[in-house]
Motif scaffolding. Structure first.
Motif, PDB file in Angstrom:
ATOM      1  N   ALA A 110      33.035  43.562  40.737  1.00  0.00           N
ATOM      2  CA  ALA A 110      33.692  43.533  39.311  1.00  0.00           C
ATOM      3  C   ALA A 110      32.862  43.731  38.155  1.00  0.00           C
ATOM      4  O   ALA A 110      33.192  44.443  37.127  1.00  0.00           O
ATOM      5  CB  ALA A 110      34.522  42.378  39.196  1.00  0.00           C
ATOM      6  N   LEU A 117      36.840  47.640  31.665  1.00  0.00           N
ATOM      7  CA  LEU A 117      37.668  46.547  31.375  1.00  0.00           C
ATOM      8  C   LEU A 117      37.514  46.037  29.899  1.00  0.00           C
ATOM      9  O   LEU A 117      36.327  46.087  29.453  1.00  0.00           O
ATOM     10  CB  LEU A 117      37.504  45.360  32.489  1.00  0.00           C
ATOM     11  N   LYS A 122      37.478  41.003  31.777  1.00  0.00           N
ATOM     12  CA  LYS A 122      36.286  41.083  32.471  1.00  0.00           C
ATOM     13  C   LYS A 122      35.493  39.720  32.869  1.00  0.00           C
ATOM     14  O   LYS A 122      35.410  39.619  33.980  1.00  0.00           O
ATOM     15  CB  LYS A 122      35.260  42.184  32.189  1.00  0.00           C
ATOM     16  N   VAL A 125      37.856  37.486  34.807  1.00  0.00           N
ATOM     17  CA  VAL A 125      37.917  37.892  36.160  1.00  0.00           C
ATOM     18  C   VAL A 125      36.861  37.408  36.923  1.00  0.00           C
ATOM     19  O   VAL A 125      36.906  36.843  38.135  1.00  0.00           O
ATOM     20  CB  VAL A 125      38.247  39.515  36.229  1.00  0.00           C
ATOM     21  N   PHE A 189      42.391  38.834  38.931  1.00  0.00           N
ATOM     22  CA  PHE A 189      42.898  39.752  37.902  1.00  0.00           C
ATOM     23  C   PHE A 189      44.312  39.038  37.493  1.00  0.00           C
ATOM     24  O   PHE A 189      44.517  38.926  36.171  1.00  0.00           O
ATOM     25  CB  PHE A 189      43.249  41.216  38.371  1.00  0.00           C
ATOM     26  N   TRP A 203      46.791  46.872  32.948  1.00  0.00           N
ATOM     27  CA  TRP A 203      46.658  45.588  33.946  1.00  0.00           C
ATOM     28  C   TRP A 203      47.064  46.118  35.458  1.00  0.00           C
ATOM     29  O   TRP A 203      46.267  45.954  36.260  1.00  0.00           O
ATOM     30  CB  TRP A 203      47.237  44.294  33.868  1.00  0.00           C
ATOM     31  N   TRP A 206      44.495  48.489  36.596  1.00  0.00           N
ATOM     32  CA  TRP A 206      43.166  48.006  37.199  1.00  0.00           C
ATOM     33  C   TRP A 206      43.225  47.254  38.245  1.00  0.00           C
ATOM     34  O   TRP A 206      42.383  47.203  38.817  1.00  0.00           O
ATOM     35  CB  TRP A 206      42.762  46.769  35.815  1.00  0.00           C
ATOM     36  N   VAL A 207      44.571  46.377  38.748  1.00  0.00           N
ATOM     37  CA  VAL A 207      44.439  45.795  39.712  1.00  0.00           C
ATOM     38  C   VAL A 207      44.882  46.466  40.993  1.00  0.00           C
ATOM     39  O   VAL A 207      44.441  46.135  42.332  1.00  0.00           O
ATOM     40  CB  VAL A 207      45.592  44.501  39.840  1.00  0.00           C
ATOM     41  N   TRP A 210      41.621  47.729  43.569  1.00  0.00           N
ATOM     42  CA  TRP A 210      41.176  46.543  44.077  1.00  0.00           C
ATOM     43  C   TRP A 210      42.138  46.123  45.476  1.00  0.00           C
ATOM     44  O   TRP A 210      41.588  45.542  46.532  1.00  0.00           O
ATOM     45  CB  TRP A 210      40.916  45.182  43.363  1.00  0.00           C
TER      46      TRP A 210
END
Length: 655
Positions: A110, A117, A122, A125, A189, A203, A206-207, A210
């Motif tokens: 991350a 991010l 960030k 997280v 997250f 969001w 971004w998630v 992962w």
């Protein structure tokens, strides 16, 4: 000395994890860039320290350092090198260290790949990820120290559990943990977004990578475990609904739901609260799996520990993180208001139904797994919930999901016409029904499960292919093929993963419906026939292995004009004093011939179990194709964390 350094590195890692947790959170709250910037070096330092500790433990196993108690109880000088290395994580303490190493790796990733991010998100997280590291490092150092010394080191060790001395088990736990622990990133997250008070399309973007990475690794890990059970345990099965098998399957189902739900957040800014809840539940189920494996409440060949005190510690971790996240979730309900609206017939609705089927199926598995424990605690009754319950309760959800998948993937966003959406799928539906009907007509006196599984599998595979072809637009075949090669990798990944699921559904149905089993006593020189295969027991001899003794049978199999020989074994590991069964398998594209040597009989014969297993390799092939689809999607730059959306923040920050 190296063991002490490893222990010291874990202690330092705990201190660094505390810094990683506290300073970035305060920095994000106060708006102090310097404190937020501590997250990056702290995450990397924690990973390096835990990595050094893991290397120190590996060194102890490789060099057979019997002054370390863990090496004594899980290794032996005669053990092959690959099993000395896999012995590092073939036990509770070592596997927990691997768990923490992967947790620290994801936190470091991350930091390394989260450049796009927002700084506050960030920092939060990485801080949440660090807090999970604090909990598990404390668990390890206070209850499960892998570097405990022996007061009087013995000359040799007690050996690793013979069932774990297998290449499949050497690779199965690392992949499984990459999936288990990878879901902690989705959790981090989710909690970071709740603290920040912002859940938006960015969001969701971004998630997703992962979650997808964790789902892919979990798929590979579960498939490796299933393959190991198939060839190593000697009972001829690939899945027994064992509680520990269920412990990995439940987060896989929730992660699949989370993946699809995050798409709706990204595309339509809807299902925000549901997606956050799934991210919390996915990691929660991973912790439940950790509890089942390490608490001793479940007896299983997969279980690592039987210490209830350790189970209590894990339950406290579960209560703190999942309970705390759910409280925060309730407090932040207002910031998760859905913005997108959609009609009953739309891709959003199809994804909602997909989520409901996956989530409810996961809870069905959870109830079946945990109910015997509840019955024993509340009513002091011994209950057994086995395959008949799970097969009956879980199968309808798989059937419904398979029926929905091709149509749901083809529906447009927001509003759709059912007749128009089905138009390109009628051919796939007709071929699927025809394939199932033809199979049902050809087979005689057998279950309808096989033809139904074939029809559903074809429907999913052909539906995925139709969806891919539909995305090529109109024009000549040459033009459409040209566009096909230029489609985004995410579209290809989705089609490949769905196709892999269809293959897996068919393989499970075919194996369940069409396998042939034969059990008999055979004397050397005797022949018998199973499903058209002539099998002869040529003889039985004793064989000395590197750290075991084997009773090995030589069995000749004739399949028409083709002859081959298989060597099933019964092994005894003198140090552990434990026998194992080694099935002999002739792998084929359309079938496996599976032979198991049983116990000797009083009349000089041997018990022999023979199976003809149709399409067995298609099961693991389908899992590999599903994972490959995930990797293809991950390679799409739009879904990598480094290519996160630069969309302007929406909502009001918490501070």
């Amino acid at each position: 000395m190296i063991a002490e350094l490893g222990h010291f590195a874990l202690t330092l890692a705990l201190a660094v994890a505390l810094v990683q947790t506290v300073m970035p959170l305060i920095g994000a709250w106060k708006g102090w860039p310097g404190w937020m910037a501590v997250a990056d070096p702290a995450a990397t330092t924690q990973f390096l320290l835990v990595g050094f500790a893991f290397a120190a433990l590996t060194h102890a196993f490789v060099t057979s350092d019997f002054s370390v108690a863990l090496v004594v109880s899980n290794s032996h000088t005669l053990k092959p090198m690959i099993y000395k290395i896999s012995g590092v994580w073939g036990n509770h303490e070592g596997s927990l260290l691997l768990w923490v190493l992967i947790l620290a790796l994801f936190g470091a990733c991350a930091s390394w790949f989260g450049g796009n991010l927002p700084p506050t998100l960030k920092a939060r997280v990485i801080a949440v990820q660090g807090s999970i590291g604090v909990a598990f490092l404390m668990f390890m150092l206070f209850t499960s120290n892998p570097f405990d010394r022996m007061p009087l080191p013995p000359m040799d060790g007690q050996d690793l559990n013979p069932l774990l001395q297998d290449p499949g088990l050497a690779f199965h736990p690392p992949f499984l943990y990459l999936g288990y622990v990878g879901l902690s990133m989705a959790f981090s997250f989710a909690v970071a977004a709740l603290i920040e008070g912002r859940v938006d399309a960015a969001w969701g973007r971004w998630v997703r990578p992962w979650t997808l990475a964790a789902w892919v690794f979990l798929t590979i890990g579960i498939a490796l475990g299933s393959w190991w059970a198939y060839y190593e345990l000697g009972w001829g099965g690939f899945w027994f609904w064992d509680p520990v098998e269920n412990a990995s399957f439940m987060p896989w189902l929730i992660a699949a739901a989370l993946l699809h739900s995050a798409i709706v957040v990204e595309k339509r800014e809807a299902l925000k609260s549901w997606t956050i809840l799934l991210a919390i539940l996915a990691f929660g189920f991973s912790l439940i799996g950790t509890f089942i494996v390490r608490s001793g409440i479940i007896t299983s060949v997969h279980a690592f520990a039987n210490d209830p005190e350790r189970g209590v510690f894990i339950l406290l971790i579960f209560a703190f993180f999942v309970g705390g996240a759910l409280m925060l979730y309730a407090m932040r309900a207002g910031v998760m208001e859905a913005k997108g609206v959609f009609s009953t017939f739309s891709r959003e609705s199809a994804l909602v139904l997909n989520n409901v089927l996956l989530a409810v199926s996961a809870f069905v598995v959870f109830i079946g797994t945990i109910w015997p424990l509840v019955a024993e605690m509340l009513w002091d009754r011994k209950l057994s919930v086995g395959p008949p319950f799970f097969d009956a309760a879980f199968t309808p959800f798989v059937v419904a999901l398979a029926m929905l998948l091709p149509l749901g993937a083809s529906l447009p966003w927001k509003r759709a016409e059912l007749g128009k959406a089905m138009r390109p799928l009628w051919g796939a539906l007709a071929l699927s029904v025809a394939g199932g009907a033809l199979t049902f007509a050809v087979q005689t006196g057998q279950s309808a499960l096989g033809p139904v599984g074939l029809a559903l599998g074809l429907w999913v595979v052909l539906g995925a292919a139709s969806d891919l072809w539909l995305r090529c637009g109109r024009g000549s075949i040459g033009q459409r093929l040209g566009r096909l090669t230029r489609l985004p990798r995410a579209d290809w990944g989705k089609a490949v993963a769905h196709g892999g699921l269809g293959i897996t559904i068919f393989a499970v149905a075919a194996l369940t419906a069409w396998q042939v089993e034969d059990i008999r006593v055979v004397k050397p020189g005797d022949s018998f026939e199973v499903a058209g295969y002539d099998i002869t027991l040529q003889g039985v001899r004793e064989v000395q292995g590197p750290n075991y003794r084997s009773t090995m049978a030589e069995m000749r199999v004739r399949d028409g004009s083709r002859n081959f020989t298989l060597f099933p074994e019964k092994r005894i590991y003198p140090v552990a004093g434990m026998p194992t069964t080694e099935a002999a398998i002739d792998y084929g594209f359309l079938r496996d011939v599976y032979l198991v040597l049983g116990d000797p009989q009083a009349d000089g014969g041997w018990a022999v179990r023979s199976y003809i297993k149709p399409f067995a390799n298609w099961l693991w092939g389908g899992c590999i194709i599903m994972a490959l689809g995930g990797f293809i999607s991950l390679s799409d730059r739009r879904y990598r964390i480094a290519a996160g959306s630069r969309k302007a923040p929406q909502g009001v920050p918490a501070e």
